[in-house]
Scaffold this active site. Sequence first.
Site, PDB file in Angstrom:
ATOM      1  N   ASP A  16      -9.758   0.712  -8.123  1.00 48.79           N
ATOM      2  CA  ASP A  16      -8.988   1.537  -9.041  1.00 48.79           C
ATOM      3  C   ASP A  16      -9.649   1.390 -10.420  1.00 48.79           C
ATOM      4  O   ASP A  16     -10.376   0.419 -10.662  1.00 48.79           O
ATOM      5  CB  ASP A  16      -7.548   1.038  -9.074  1.00 48.79           C
ATOM      6  CG  ASP A  16      -6.695   1.723 -10.111  1.00 48.79           C
ATOM      7  OD1 ASP A  16      -6.664   2.961 -10.122  1.00 48.79           O
ATOM      8  OD2 ASP A  16      -6.073   1.009 -10.922  1.00 48.79           O
ATOM      9  N   LEU A  17      -9.412   2.319 -11.323  1.00 47.91           N
ATOM     10  CA  LEU A  17     -10.008   2.231 -12.659  1.00 47.91           C
ATOM     11  C   LEU A  17      -9.004   1.756 -13.712  1.00 47.91           C
ATOM     12  O   LEU A  17      -9.085   0.640 -14.215  1.00 47.91           O
ATOM     13  CB  LEU A  17     -10.598   3.593 -13.066  1.00 47.91           C
ATOM     14  CG  LEU A  17     -11.818   4.077 -12.290  1.00 47.91           C
ATOM     15  CD1 LEU A  17     -12.206   5.483 -12.742  1.00 47.91           C
ATOM     16  CD2 LEU A  17     -12.990   3.127 -12.462  1.00 47.91           C
ATOM     17  N   ASP A  18      -8.035   2.609 -14.038  1.00 46.44           N
ATOM     18  CA  ASP A  18      -7.106   2.324 -15.135  1.00 46.44           C
ATOM     19  C   ASP A  18      -6.277   1.075 -14.872  1.00 46.44           C
ATOM     20  O   ASP A  18      -5.645   0.941 -13.813  1.00 46.44           O
ATOM     21  CB  ASP A  18      -6.161   3.510 -15.351  1.00 46.44           C
ATOM     22  CG  ASP A  18      -6.890   4.768 -15.782  1.00 46.44           C
ATOM     23  OD1 ASP A  18      -8.030   4.663 -16.270  1.00 46.44           O
ATOM     24  OD2 ASP A  18      -6.312   5.860 -15.624  1.00 46.44           O
ATOM     25  N   ASP A 188      -4.376  -2.589  -9.403  1.00 47.74           N
ATOM     26  CA  ASP A 188      -3.256  -3.257 -10.063  1.00 47.74           C
ATOM     27  C   ASP A 188      -1.892  -2.779  -9.588  1.00 47.74           C
ATOM     28  O   ASP A 188      -0.876  -3.396  -9.900  1.00 47.74           O
ATOM     29  CB  ASP A 188      -3.347  -3.043 -11.580  1.00 47.74           C
ATOM     30  CG  ASP A 188      -3.045  -1.597 -11.964  1.00 47.74           C
ATOM     31  OD1 ASP A 188      -2.045  -1.358 -12.662  1.00 47.74           O
ATOM     32  OD2 ASP A 188      -3.803  -0.693 -11.564  1.00 47.74           O
TER      33      ASP A 188
END
Length: 238
Positions: A16-18, A188
């Site tokens: 995941d990025l954000d 997250d």
Amino acid sequence: MRFYRPLGAISALTFDLDDTLYDNRPVILRTEQETLKFLRNYHPSLVALENSDFQRLRQALRKAEPEIYHDVTEWRRRAVEQAMLDAGLSPDEAAAGADAAMVNFATWRSRIDIPQETHDTLAALAKKWPLVAITNGNAQPELFGLNDYFKFVLRAGPDGRSKPYHDMYHLAAERLALPLSEILHVGDDLTTDVAGAIRCGMQACWIKPENADLMQATDSRLLPHIEISRLASLSTLI
């Protein structure tokens, strides 16, 4: 690092990025402020536009077209276009204005401070495994220095429905030519990242937000294979 399930063979990692590789909260806050400023300055009839007005347009659009939330970029562009139409701009003017607003949005959206720990960890992991980014958002790694670590980037909308739907997870495995069970997804969010990855057959690593507790989290549906509090902990898997 805490283990909740036996960890199997790992042949690739997806991320995941954000809020997984960087803190996205200040980025979004600043971007929303700059977006509203741009819209107010774009045309005199938009000078009184409030963020609450824009959010109402977004929700109305989602109610009318429920599936649009899978593509947050198009959802935002359409909402901006509607705001301009409501302000009296012609269809052509509104379309051009929405495109301009999205260019402005992308500029601010990509002004992200990447921790050195993220660079170091991804660089180390990429020497051993292929890495892939899978995002529900509209961050563009090529604009903030992370793109070179990834074999490819998958985005909800263009590449399928948003997580936790299986579309992008399956596409990642297909493009990597690997079984889902040999991919470790890192994220997250306990719903979109952990539950989504496990339900489609992947392994999952939860990078827990500050002060979070898996046993008390209201969105805890499935146990991850491993839990970490710092991205650098993944280096111990090498």
